[in-house]
Design a protein around this motif. Structure first.
Motif, mmCIF file in Angstrom:
data_model
loop_
_atom_site.group_PDB
_atom_site.id
_atom_site.type_symbol
_atom_site.label_atom_id
_atom_site.label_comp_id
_atom_site.label_asym_id
_atom_site.label_seq_id
_atom_site.Cartn_x
_atom_site.Cartn_y
_atom_site.Cartn_z
ATOM 1 N N GLY A 12 0.817 -1.215 0.000
ATOM 2 C CA GLY A 12 0.000 0.000 0.000
ATOM 3 C C GLY A 12 0.844 1.256 0.000
ATOM 4 N N VAL A 13 1.933 1.223 0.744
ATOM 5 C CA VAL A 13 2.860 2.360 0.774
ATOM 6 C C VAL A 13 3.509 2.533 -0.591
ATOM 7 C CG1 VAL A 13 5.015 3.216 1.769
ATOM 8 C CG2 VAL A 13 3.267 2.236 3.248
ATOM 9 N N GLU A 14 3.922 1.413 -1.208
ATOM 10 C CA GLU A 14 4.537 1.483 -2.530
ATOM 11 C C GLU A 14 3.566 2.060 -3.560
ATOM 12 O OE1 GLU A 14 6.550 -1.371 -5.938
ATOM 13 O OE2 GLU A 14 5.495 -2.274 -4.248
ATOM 14 N N SER A 15 2.312 1.660 -3.508
ATOM 15 C CA SER A 15 1.308 2.203 -4.433
ATOM 16 C C SER A 15 1.101 3.694 -4.221
ATOM 17 C CB SER A 15 -0.025 1.475 -4.252
ATOM 18 O OG SER A 15 0.118 0.116 -4.565
ATOM 19 N N ALA A 16 1.096 4.119 -2.964
ATOM 20 C CA ALA A 16 0.925 5.539 -2.677
ATOM 21 C C ALA A 16 2.108 6.351 -3.184
ATOM 22 C CB ALA A 16 0.730 5.747 -1.178
ATOM 23 N N VAL A 17 3.316 5.819 -3.012
ATOM 24 C CA VAL A 17 4.516 6.531 -3.490
ATOM 25 C C VAL A 17 4.502 6.609 -5.008
ATOM 26 C CG1 VAL A 17 7.034 6.356 -3.677
ATOM 27 C CG2 VAL A 17 5.918 6.042 -1.478
ATOM 28 N N ARG A 18 4.147 5.515 -5.683
ATOM 29 C CA ARG A 18 4.076 5.525 -7.155
ATOM 30 C C ARG A 18 3.029 6.512 -7.663
ATOM 31 N NH1 ARG A 18 6.717 1.445 -9.984
ATOM 32 N NH2 ARG A 18 7.390 -0.281 -8.681
ATOM 33 N N ALA A 19 1.920 6.610 -6.960
ATOM 34 C CA ALA A 19 0.858 7.524 -7.390
ATOM 35 C C ALA A 19 1.291 8.983 -7.291
ATOM 36 C CB ALA A 19 -0.404 7.286 -6.559
ATOM 37 N N ARG A 20 2.138 9.280 -6.313
ATOM 38 C CA ARG A 20 2.583 10.669 -6.148
ATOM 39 C C ARG A 20 3.849 10.993 -6.930
ATOM 40 N NH1 ARG A 20 0.939 14.181 -2.584
ATOM 41 N NH2 ARG A 20 3.067 14.893 -2.274
ATOM 42 N N ALA A 21 4.459 10.000 -7.536
ATOM 43 C CA ALA A 21 5.684 10.228 -8.314
ATOM 44 C C ALA A 21 5.349 11.025 -9.570
ATOM 45 C CB ALA A 21 6.324 8.896 -8.694
ATOM 46 N N PRO A 22 6.241 11.874 -10.013
ATOM 47 C CA PRO A 22 5.972 12.660 -11.221
ATOM 48 C C PRO A 22 5.859 11.752 -12.444
ATOM 49 C CG PRO A 22 8.227 12.973 -10.470
ATOM 50 C CD PRO A 22 7.544 12.165 -9.433
ATOM 51 N N GLN A 23 4.877 12.032 -13.265
ATOM 52 C CA GLN A 23 4.627 11.251 -14.470
ATOM 53 C C GLN A 23 5.272 11.941 -15.661
ATOM 54 O OE1 GLN A 23 2.914 8.252 -14.308
ATOM 55 N NE2 GLN A 23 3.050 8.642 -12.121
ATOM 56 N N GLU A 24 5.940 11.162 -16.520
ATOM 57 C CA GLU A 24 6.616 11.731 -17.675
ATOM 58 C C GLU A 24 5.735 11.794 -18.908
ATOM 59 O OE1 GLU A 24 10.834 10.745 -18.545
ATOM 60 O OE2 GLU A 24 10.481 9.274 -16.965
ATOM 61 N N HIS A 25 4.743 10.943 -19.015
ATOM 62 C CA HIS A 25 3.995 10.887 -20.270
ATOM 63 C C HIS A 25 3.268 12.179 -20.636
ATOM 64 C CE1 HIS A 25 0.891 9.462 -17.430
ATOM 65 N NE2 HIS A 25 0.033 9.959 -18.288
ATOM 66 N N PRO A 26 2.779 12.994 -19.710
ATOM 67 C CA PRO A 26 2.178 14.265 -20.141
ATOM 68 C C PRO A 26 3.171 15.199 -20.838
ATOM 69 C CG PRO A 26 1.449 13.753 -17.929
ATOM 70 C CD PRO A 26 2.536 12.775 -18.272
ATOM 71 N N LEU A 27 4.451 15.116 -20.477
ATOM 72 C CA LEU A 27 5.457 15.956 -21.123
ATOM 73 C C LEU A 27 5.533 15.661 -22.617
ATOM 74 C CD1 LEU A 27 8.419 15.524 -18.614
ATOM 75 C CD2 LEU A 27 6.729 17.332 -18.637
ATOM 76 N N TYR A 28 5.600 14.387 -22.951
ATOM 77 C CA TYR A 28 5.766 14.000 -24.347
ATOM 78 C C TYR A 28 4.466 14.135 -25.129
ATOM 79 C CZ TYR A 28 10.204 12.601 -22.622
ATOM 80 O OH TYR A 28 11.442 12.637 -22.046
ATOM 81 N N PHE A 29 3.328 13.953 -24.458
ATOM 82 C CA PHE A 29 2.057 14.199 -25.117
ATOM 83 C C PHE A 29 1.921 15.684 -25.467
ATOM 84 C CE2 PHE A 29 -2.466 15.250 -25.062
ATOM 85 C CZ PHE A 29 -2.908 14.416 -26.075
ATOM 86 N N ALA A 30 2.291 16.553 -24.532
ATOM 87 C CA ALA A 30 2.226 17.998 -24.802
ATOM 88 C C ALA A 30 3.197 18.394 -25.908
ATOM 89 C CB ALA A 30 2.524 18.791 -23.533
ATOM 90 N N THR A 31 4.371 17.783 -25.948
ATOM 91 C CA THR A 31 5.341 18.083 -27.003
ATOM 92 C C THR A 31 4.789 17.692 -28.373
ATOM 93 O OG1 THR A 31 7.148 17.756 -25.450
ATOM 94 C CG2 THR A 31 7.700 17.684 -27.779
ATOM 95 N N GLY A 32 4.187 16.509 -28.466
ATOM 96 C CA GLY A 32 3.572 16.091 -29.724
ATOM 97 C C GLY A 32 2.440 17.005 -30.131
ATOM 98 N N LEU A 33 1.633 17.414 -29.169
ATOM 99 C CA LEU A 33 0.536 18.339 -29.456
ATOM 100 C C LEU A 33 1.052 19.676 -29.963
ATOM 101 C CD1 LEU A 33 -2.555 18.862 -29.213
ATOM 102 C CD2 LEU A 33 -2.087 19.720 -26.922
ATOM 103 N N VAL A 34 2.137 20.146 -29.399
ATOM 104 C CA VAL A 34 2.727 21.412 -29.832
ATOM 105 C C VAL A 34 3.216 21.314 -31.275
ATOM 106 C CG1 VAL A 34 4.708 22.941 -29.482
ATOM 107 C CG2 VAL A 34 3.259 22.335 -27.570
ATOM 108 N N PHE A 35 3.837 20.190 -31.642
ATOM 109 C CA PHE A 35 4.292 20.029 -33.030
ATOM 110 C C PHE A 35 3.122 20.057 -34.012
ATOM 111 C CE2 PHE A 35 8.242 17.833 -31.356
ATOM 112 C CZ PHE A 35 9.056 18.908 -31.649
ATOM 113 N N VAL A 36 2.051 19.352 -33.691
ATOM 114 C CA VAL A 36 0.884 19.317 -34.585
ATOM 115 C C VAL A 36 0.265 20.705 -34.695
ATOM 116 C CG1 VAL A 36 -1.449 18.406 -34.855
ATOM 117 C CG2 VAL A 36 0.406 16.885 -34.197
#
Length: 135
Positions: free
Chosen positions: A7-31
Motif C-alpha cells: 500500500g505504501v509502494e502504491s501511494a509513493v508511485r501515485a505521487r511520483a511525477p509522471q513523464e507521459h504528459p510531457l511527451y504528449f504535450a510536445t507532440g501536441l505542440v508540433f501538430v
C-alpha cells in the motif's frame, strides 16, 4: 508490516511525477505549430499575426503547464525513466520533420507544415503512450 508495504509502494508511485504528459504535450505542440504555420501563412494580414501570436503564447503555456510541475517534483523524487539522449532525439526529430517537410512540400500540397507537424509528433506521442502503459 509487509502487507502494508504494498500500500505504501502504491501511494509513493501515485505521487511520483509522471513523464507521459510531457511527451504528449510536445507532440501536441508540433501538430498545432504545423497547423498555425499553414493557416496563418496564407492569410498575410495583421489579424493573422495577432492570431499567430496568441496561438504561440497558448502553445508555450501548454508546454510550461506540463513541464514546470514535473521538474519541481523531479527534483524531490529523482526518478526518471527517459534518458536525456532520447528526449533530445525526439525534439530534434520533431523540429526537423516540421520544418523540412513544411519547406520541401510547401506549394505542392496544401498543408505541408501540418503534415510535418504530424510526422514530427508521432514519435513523441508513441513514447508518451509507452510511458503511460509502463507506469
Amino acid at each position: 508490516m509487509l502487507q502494508g508495504a504494498s500500500g505504501v509502494e502504491s501511494a509513493v508511485r501515485a505521487r511520483a511525477p509522471q513523464e507521459h504528459p510531457l511527451y504528449f504535450a510536445t507532440g501536441l505542440v508540433f501538430v498545432l505549430a504545423g497547423l498555425i504555420f499553414d493557416i496563418t501563412g496564407n492569410a498575410g494580414s495583421g489579424g493573422a499575426a495577432v492570431a499567430l501570436t496568441v496561438a504561440w503564447v497558448l502553445l508555450v503555456g501548454v508546454m510550461v503547464a506540463t513541464h514546470i510541475p514535473y521538474w519541481r517534483r523531479y527534483r524531490q523524487v529523482r526518478k526518471r525513466s527517459t534518458p536525456k539522449w532520447v528526449e533530445w532525439t525526439l525534439a530534434a526529430w520533431g523540429v526537423a520533420a516540421l520544418f523540412v517537410l513544411g519547406i520541401l512540400l510547401d506549394g505542392s500540397i496544401g498543408y505541408a507544415f501540418a503534415l510535418g507537424g504530424v510526422v514530427g509528433a508521432v514519435p513523441s506521442l508513441l513514447w508518451a503512450e509507452r510511458l503511460r502503459r509502463t507506469t
